[in-house]
Structures are given as C-alpha cells and as structure tokens.
Design an enzyme around this catalytic site. Structure first.
Site, mmCIF file in Angstrom:
data_model
loop_
_atom_site.group_PDB
_atom_site.id
_atom_site.type_symbol
_atom_site.label_atom_id
_atom_site.label_comp_id
_atom_site.label_asym_id
_atom_site.label_seq_id
_atom_site.Cartn_x
_atom_site.Cartn_y
_atom_site.Cartn_z
ATOM 1 N N ASP A 49 -1.676 4.900 -7.495
ATOM 2 C CA ASP A 49 -0.281 4.510 -7.270
ATOM 3 C C ASP A 49 0.672 5.702 -7.337
ATOM 4 O OD1 ASP A 49 -1.430 1.938 -7.429
ATOM 5 O OD2 ASP A 49 -0.993 1.813 -9.568
ATOM 6 N N GLU A 215 1.808 -6.023 -2.547
ATOM 7 C CA GLU A 215 2.342 -5.318 -3.712
ATOM 8 C C GLU A 215 2.628 -3.870 -3.340
ATOM 9 O OE1 GLU A 215 -0.785 -5.727 -6.583
ATOM 10 O OE2 GLU A 215 -1.986 -4.095 -5.751
#
Length: 515
Positions: A49, A215
């Site tokens: 991420d 997401e």
C-alpha cells in the site's frame, strides 16, 4: 526503548532492472523513463500500500507496516527510483490504537505534512486516523481517529472538490462481514481533526471482476475529470486476485463512472495482484507507485513497491504502458556490526511487544523473554533465496541466543545457542518442537547460519572458527510454508529466550539476498 536508529539506503538494492529493449520510437524515451514504463521494483521487500508525494524538491513515500513496528516507514528519494529510510511516523503506538497499522497516505499542504492512516481501535474496529508534522521526517503528532464505522473504516485519502472544500475519501470495510464495500466521501475540517456535514457514497463493488470489495482509492484531477484509481478483489496471500481499476467524475461527489475496460492493471509474467497505490507527477509525466507480489518471491518476500508510468487517453481515461516486462532479480547485502549508538532503521519488531535493546561497543544486547521463542528483532527479506548469519556471544548461564525466520509472535523457525549446545527449533501456532541439536563446545563466539531457498525451504548450520567452516544441524530442508501471516511477509532476525534478567549478545548480523 531508546531511539537506537540510523538510516540505511535502499539505492543499492533498487536495481533498475533495465534489461528490456525499448519499444518506443527512436529518441522518444530516455533509458530511465523506459524502465519506469515497465513494472519496476523501486522499494524491494515488504512495502504494501505505498503512498508518495512531492515535498519541496524531494519525493517522500510511506507504506503499510501492519503488525510490524515501528509503524509506517518514511522514505526519501530524489528520482522516485532510489529510496532512503529517514525514520517512521510512529515509534510509539497512538493511545487509541493497538495493531493493524495499514494504508498510510502522505499528503503535504500549506507547509504541513499529514499522514492519513488506518489502525485497529482498542476494544473497537478499524478506523481512519490522521497525524501531522512540520516536516516530512517528523516528528508526527497524532490527532486521533476521524471515522470508525461498525464494520470498520480503512484507506483514507484526502481530496478537495471543485470548490476547494476538503474531503476525506475512505472505504467502509463491509467485506469483513460479507457485505458490500462503499467508497465514501465526507467533508473534513481544515484542522484535520473531525469530519463535518454528511457522507456521500461515490461507488461500491458492483462489477464481477471486483468480487467482494473495492478499496485503496487514490485520486488525481486532470482536465475535466477527477480520476479514482482503486483496487479490487483479494489483496493478499498465495490465492490473491487483486487488480486495479479506474473511475471518473466531473465533480468529486459524482456521479462516478467506472471504465468499461477495467481492470486496467492485472497480473503480468513476473508480477501478480497489482494494486493500492498513489499517482505522482514528475517532469510532466505521470506515474503510479503501487504494490504487487513477485511470481518468484510471492508471499515470503511480500508485496513490493513498483513504479509504472501511465497516460491519459484521448477518450478521457487512464492507460498503463504495456511494454515487455524486464527481468527482475533483486540481489543485495545488508550487514550490521552494531558500531553505531542507534539501531538501524532496517530492523522491525512485533507491534505487541517492544524489545529492550542496547547497542554499544560494537554489540547488540537484547533482553530475553521466557515465552514462545523469546524476544526478537527482524529484517525484511528481499529475495526468496538468501542466507543470513549472526555472530552470537555465548555466556555462562545465558539465554538461548539465536537466529530465526519469523512469521509473527507465534510462528517461527530458528537456531539457538546455549551452554555449548546448538539447537534447531520450530514454533507453529505457539507450540514449539525441537528439530535437532549439536554440541558446539566452549567457544568465545558462534556463527549461526540460515539458508533459505524458494522462500520456504530452510536449513541451519553453525561455525566455531569465525565462519571458515560450518556444521549442519537439524533437518536439511525444513518446511516454512506456514510462516507468512495473511497480510505481510517474513522477517529474518535475532532472538533471545530466557528470563528477563538475561541478555543475549550479538556481534554482527548479515543478510545476502539473491543466491
């Protein structure tokens, strides 16, 4: 624990992987730009991420640390390729949070730097919080959680609408309870301390390829549109199905339109499950810093940070270049002789137990713990094939002093020296099993050696003659496939098991990747 830390440079590890031949017209793209068009690992190892922003004349990045600590590494680069660790957002947990430090987003504005992050709330669920600092390397002041929905709130991203009003974009973690996953937007005050007004849903997982979730939304405004680059499907593990899509809208609050040709980024010959990143502009060109698993290293090395160029198409969408994938092979060395008064930023430990460490006079001293495999610190692995060595100092009536391949507090495989004996052990779900012993005798130092192949085939040996010759101990091919947690990768590191009055001593540690 004192702040025993020093920076290490990843530049020597971020090999350019420049072996592909250009498919661009002659003179059209420089060698560096050509490499970036193909998926290029720029921060090797476990950096899921990733988020990036330009601050001043440099680029700053951070990434998920999950249940490794300190939380959220802070990395600096002048070119988006070579990165140096400068510190961490949190060396002490925020008062409200206990674990799962996920998905940080670095966002400078008006002379301050904000980190929007996800963490698990004590006696609660996942929340999006924010911290701020006067400069990117910190120190950061935590402002606490901004949103904590019943099913969990994750992946915060700040964005201003067409009128300049600040919003927080985030995901409601419905997939954790078998529900849809709306992407929400809600006004955020300029102090970044509270949401205001009403939240509005932008979009949710309603396309077949997205499976049970969307997401990791990051946004960029270009021309007439806001673009939301997002991830969908299964993020993690050997059965991951992650991919990257894009949606667009002329107003931040929509209506949002998903690209009919999604996903725009999918598995390639050497990389799989790409997603959850941040767009960044450099010299008038646009790039995406995101993570993916390498086909070779997979879950054992973890989700590595890749950089890739994208462009805006004539019909108003985003497209990633599809050049031939260059050969990717990470090799590098790390050595720590503990000659500094600070512990290198390369080391991690468990978010659940902070080790007691001293670094002095060329030696690391690690206070022992009696449970499981004791206390430990770990280093990221960069390749599925590597060797690690630790020179330990035996002590009369001392603790078990060792070297281990570590999944988490309950899962590890290692070798330890104590009272002239070398022992190989295996810990699975908190239960320990002895896999073999050898007598090393009385000696002033023992070199412990771990060899790992294909990420999960582990063997150990030891030396009493300063590493000139090694004696195998235990099984020559221990199966470590059970070690990686679902959302993060392995560490190789140093262990100390015994009473809390005992201290393990280490003279050096070295890691050689890419055998």
């Amino acid at each position: 624990m004192n702040s025993f830390r020093k920076s290490i440079c990843y530049g020597i590890l971020c090999f350019a992987f420049l072996t592909c031949k250009s498919s661009a017209p002659s003179g059209g793209i420089s060698r560096q730009a050509e490499a970036i068009q193909s998926p290029t690992v720029v921060i090797p190892g476990d950096y899921p991420d990733p988020s990036v922003a330009k601050i001043g004349n440099a680029y700053w990045a951070t990434a998920t640390s999950s249940n490794w600590f300190p939380a959220y590494p802070l990395l600096k680069s002048n070119d988006l390729i070579h990165w140096e660790t400068k510190g961490f957002v949190f060396e002490k947990k925020p008062d409200w949070a206990d674990y799962y430090f996920w998905a940080p987003e670095i966002a400078p504005e008006n002379g301050r730097v904000y980190i929007y992050y996800t963490a698990h709330k004590k006696d609660g669920n996942l929340c999006v919080g924010v911290a701020s600092a006067d400069k990117p390397e910190g120190p950061y002041r935590d402002h606490g959680p901004l949103v904590c929905q019943k099913d969990g709130s994750i992946d915060g991203f700040p964005m201003r609408d067409e009128n300049g009003r600040l919003y927080l974009i985030w995901k409601e973690d419905g997939n954790s309870v078998n529900q849809p996953t709306p992407i929400w937007a809600q006004p955020l005050n300029e102090e970044r301390t509270a949401l205001t007004g009403e939240k509005k849903e932008l979009f949710r997982n309603d396309a077949p390829w997205e499976a049970n979730l969307v997401e990791g939304v990051s946004m960029i405004r270009h021309g007439d549109y806001y673009y939301a680059i997002y991830a969908a499907a299964g993020c993690c593990g050997s059965a991951c199905t992650y991919g990257t899509g894009v949606a667009r809208a002329k107003s931040l609050l929509g209506p949002w339109e998903k690209y009919r040709q999604n996903p725009i980024l999918t598995a390639e010959p050497l990389w799989k499950c790409p997603g959850h990143g941040t767009p960044i502009e450099k010299d008038g060109r646009h790039y995406f810093l995101y993570h993916a698993y390498s086909e070779q290293g997979g879950i054992f090395v973890g989700r590595q940070a890749l950089l890739r160029e994208f462009r805006f198409t004539d019909d108003g969408w985003i497209a990633f270049e599809r050049n031939a994938t260059p050969a990717a092979s990470v090799a590098g060395q790390f050595r720590d002789d503990f000659n500094s008064s600070e512990l290198s930023t390369a080391w991690n430990w468990s978010v659940f137990r902070q080790p007691v460490i001293q670094v002095r006079k060329g030696q690391l001293q690690l206070t022992a713990q009696p449970d499981k495999f004791g206390d430990y610190i770990g280093h990221r692995t960069l390749s599925p094939n590597y060797t690690a060595q630790a020179v330990v100092v035996p002590q009369a009536n001392g603790p078990q002093t060792g070297l281990a391949i570590i999944g988490d507090d309950n899962n590890a495989i290692g070798v330890s020296a104590q009272d002239g004996q070398v022992r190989v052990w295996r810990l699975e779900k908190g239960k320990e099993q002895s896999l073999g012993t050898a007598q090393a005798g009385n000696t002033s130092a023992i070199t412990l050696l771990a060899k790992v192949e294909n990420g999960s085939r582990i063997s150990f040996s030891y030396s009493t003659d300063n590493g000139k010759s090694f004696t195998p101990v235990g099984d020559r091919s221990i199966d470590g496939t059970y070690l990686p947690p679902w959302d993060r990768a392995l560490r190789v590191g140093l262990t100390a098991k015994g009473t809390t009055s005992q201290t393990a001593q280490f003279d050096s540690f070295s890691l050689n990747s890419g055998l």
